[in-house]
Design an enzyme around this catalytic site. Sequence first.
Site, short mmCIF file in Angstrom:
data_model
loop_
_atom_site.label_atom_id
_atom_site.label_comp_id
_atom_site.label_asym_id
_atom_site.label_seq_id
_atom_site.Cartn_x
_atom_site.Cartn_y
_atom_site.Cartn_z
N ALA A 65 0.86 -1.19 0.00
CA ALA A 65 0.00 0.00 0.00
C ALA A 65 0.89 1.23 0.00
O ALA A 65 2.04 1.17 0.45
CB ALA A 65 -0.89 -0.02 1.23
N GLU A 111 0.21 -9.49 -0.51
CA GLU A 111 -1.17 -9.86 -0.18
C GLU A 111 -2.05 -9.96 -1.41
O GLU A 111 -2.88 -10.85 -1.53
CB GLU A 111 -1.76 -8.84 0.81
CG GLU A 111 -1.10 -8.92 2.17
CD GLU A 111 -1.55 -7.79 3.08
OE1 GLU A 111 -1.14 -6.64 2.84
OE2 GLU A 111 -2.32 -8.06 4.02
N1 CAA Z 1 4.59 3.39 -0.51
C1 CAA Z 1 4.96 4.58 -1.03
N2 CAA Z 1 6.11 4.78 -1.72
C2 CAA Z 1 6.91 3.72 -1.88
C3 CAA Z 1 6.59 2.45 -1.37
C4 CAA Z 1 5.35 2.30 -0.65
N3 CAA Z 1 4.91 1.11 -0.15
N4 CAA Z 1 7.60 1.59 -1.67
C5 CAA Z 1 8.50 2.31 -2.36
N5 CAA Z 1 8.10 3.59 -2.49
C6 CAA Z 1 8.80 4.71 -3.15
C7 CAA Z 1 9.97 5.19 -2.30
O1 CAA Z 1 9.52 6.05 -1.28
C8 CAA Z 1 10.81 5.86 -3.37
O2 CAA Z 1 10.23 7.11 -3.65
P1 CAA Z 1 11.19 8.45 -3.74
O3 CAA Z 1 12.03 8.16 -4.97
O4 CAA Z 1 10.20 9.54 -3.93
O5 CAA Z 1 11.98 8.48 -2.49
C9 CAA Z 1 10.59 4.98 -4.59
O6 CAA Z 1 9.39 4.24 -4.35
C10 CAA Z 1 11.71 4.00 -4.81
O7 CAA Z 1 11.86 3.23 -3.63
P2 CAA Z 1 13.26 3.00 -2.91
O8 CAA Z 1 14.16 4.16 -3.13
O9 CAA Z 1 12.99 2.63 -1.48
O10 CAA Z 1 13.81 1.75 -3.74
P3 CAA Z 1 14.80 0.60 -3.26
O11 CAA Z 1 15.13 -0.18 -4.48
O12 CAA Z 1 15.90 1.14 -2.42
O13 CAA Z 1 13.90 -0.33 -2.27
C11 CAA Z 1 11.89 -1.52 -1.62
C12 CAA Z 1 12.76 -1.02 -2.79
C13 CAA Z 1 12.64 -2.62 -0.84
C14 CAA Z 1 10.64 -2.11 -2.24
C15 CAA Z 1 11.56 -0.35 -0.65
O14 CAA Z 1 11.04 0.72 -1.42
C16 CAA Z 1 10.56 -0.66 0.42
O15 CAA Z 1 10.91 -1.27 1.43
N6 CAA Z 1 9.29 -0.22 0.25
C17 CAA Z 1 8.27 -0.31 1.26
C18 CAA Z 1 7.73 -1.70 1.47
C19 CAA Z 1 6.68 -1.74 2.56
O16 CAA Z 1 6.94 -1.44 3.71
N7 CAA Z 1 5.45 -2.17 2.21
C20 CAA Z 1 4.34 -2.27 3.13
C21 CAA Z 1 3.40 -1.14 2.91
S1 CAA Z 1 2.07 -1.13 4.09
C22 CAA Z 1 0.92 -2.20 3.46
O17 CAA Z 1 1.06 -2.75 2.40
C23 CAA Z 1 -0.31 -2.37 4.33
C24 CAA Z 1 -1.34 -3.34 3.84
O18 CAA Z 1 -1.41 -4.45 4.34
C25 CAA Z 1 -2.32 -3.00 2.85
#
Ligand code: CAA
Length: 257
Positions: A65, A111
């Site tokens: 999300a 999910e």
């Molecule tokens: N939401 C919003 N933005 C996100 C995102 C997310 N879930 N995942 C990545 N992005 C964005 C980053 O903020 C970044 O944006 P900026 O360039 O503006 O900073 C861009 O995507 C690129 O991401 P990274 O620089 O972090 O890329 P990376 O290659 O270093 O890492 C990743 C990739 C491991 C996927 C990392 O982005 C990450 O850990 N993302 C979050 C994962 C997460 O925590 N997901 C759970 C969300 S909560 C949920 O899903 C609840 C539910 O049950 C419905």
Amino acid sequence: MTYTTILTEIRRRVGIVTLNRPQAMNAFNSTMLTELFDALEAFDADENIGAMIVTGNEKAFAAGADIKEMAYASPFEMIGQGRVEKWDRIRGIKKVVIAAVSGWALGGGCEFAISCDMIIASESAKFGQPEITIGVIPGAGGTQRLARLLGKNLAMEMVINNRTLTAAEALQFGLANRVVPVDGYLDAAVAFAEEIAARAPLAVRMAKDAVNAAFETTLTEGLKAEKRNFYPLFSTEDQKEGMKAFIEKRKPNWKGR
Ligand code: CAA
């Protein structure tokens, strides 16, 4: 239909939705979630389509999300917007939906993939529930579906300890159906979906519904559900055609009725 966060395409009888927010690792904001389900529901209603695929890009299926959209929300705002209920629309889709996963399938991305009917994973696919690292838990079915798919211990580890599964592990533990090379992973998923799309449509629909019943109920009730789906198929032209074609040693010609 014009979409801003997804791309849609039809290849023969397979409808494909590509999640298209690469700048955000395909994180599901509200618009993308709505567009995804609108597109799947449109494919579901289109009789020229026999199966569907949802995919992302090589690097990210979807990173969950959109954290930026909900970071400062109150519980009442989250409830009011039906934040996680929106994901339940996948349960209304009657045709088979296949997730073609490459790269990250995290949080809501994982999910969503496991709420599809089957998963074709590229060798680079990684499945995880990192919500715990941002102070929450999965809300789009992860705790329930992972526990059913993988058993309690591994589900606990993923949800509580942010254990990520590689594609090979996902195959080993029964989360993915196939692992294919990154190069051409979508074509492999399309070939897989085409096999399903070429089958008797009503039988496929009844089969999906019957297997899903196993996750809702006791064995006794599940066996009743299976029978409720089995017998009506004998009223279809496709059942007569399928069995006749077997006896005549030829390929059946499905009508979808
Ligand atoms: N939401 C919003 N933005 C996100 C995102 C997310 N879930 N995942 C990545 N992005 C964005 C980053 O903020 C970044 O944006 P900026 O360039 O503006 O900073 C861009 O995507 C690129 O991401 P990274 O620089 O972090 O890329 P990376 O290659 O270093 O890492 C990743 C990739 C491991 C996927 C990392 O982005 C990450 O850990 N993302 C979050 C994962 C997460 O925590 N997901 C759970 C969300 S909560 C949920 O899903 C609840 C539910 O049950 C419905």
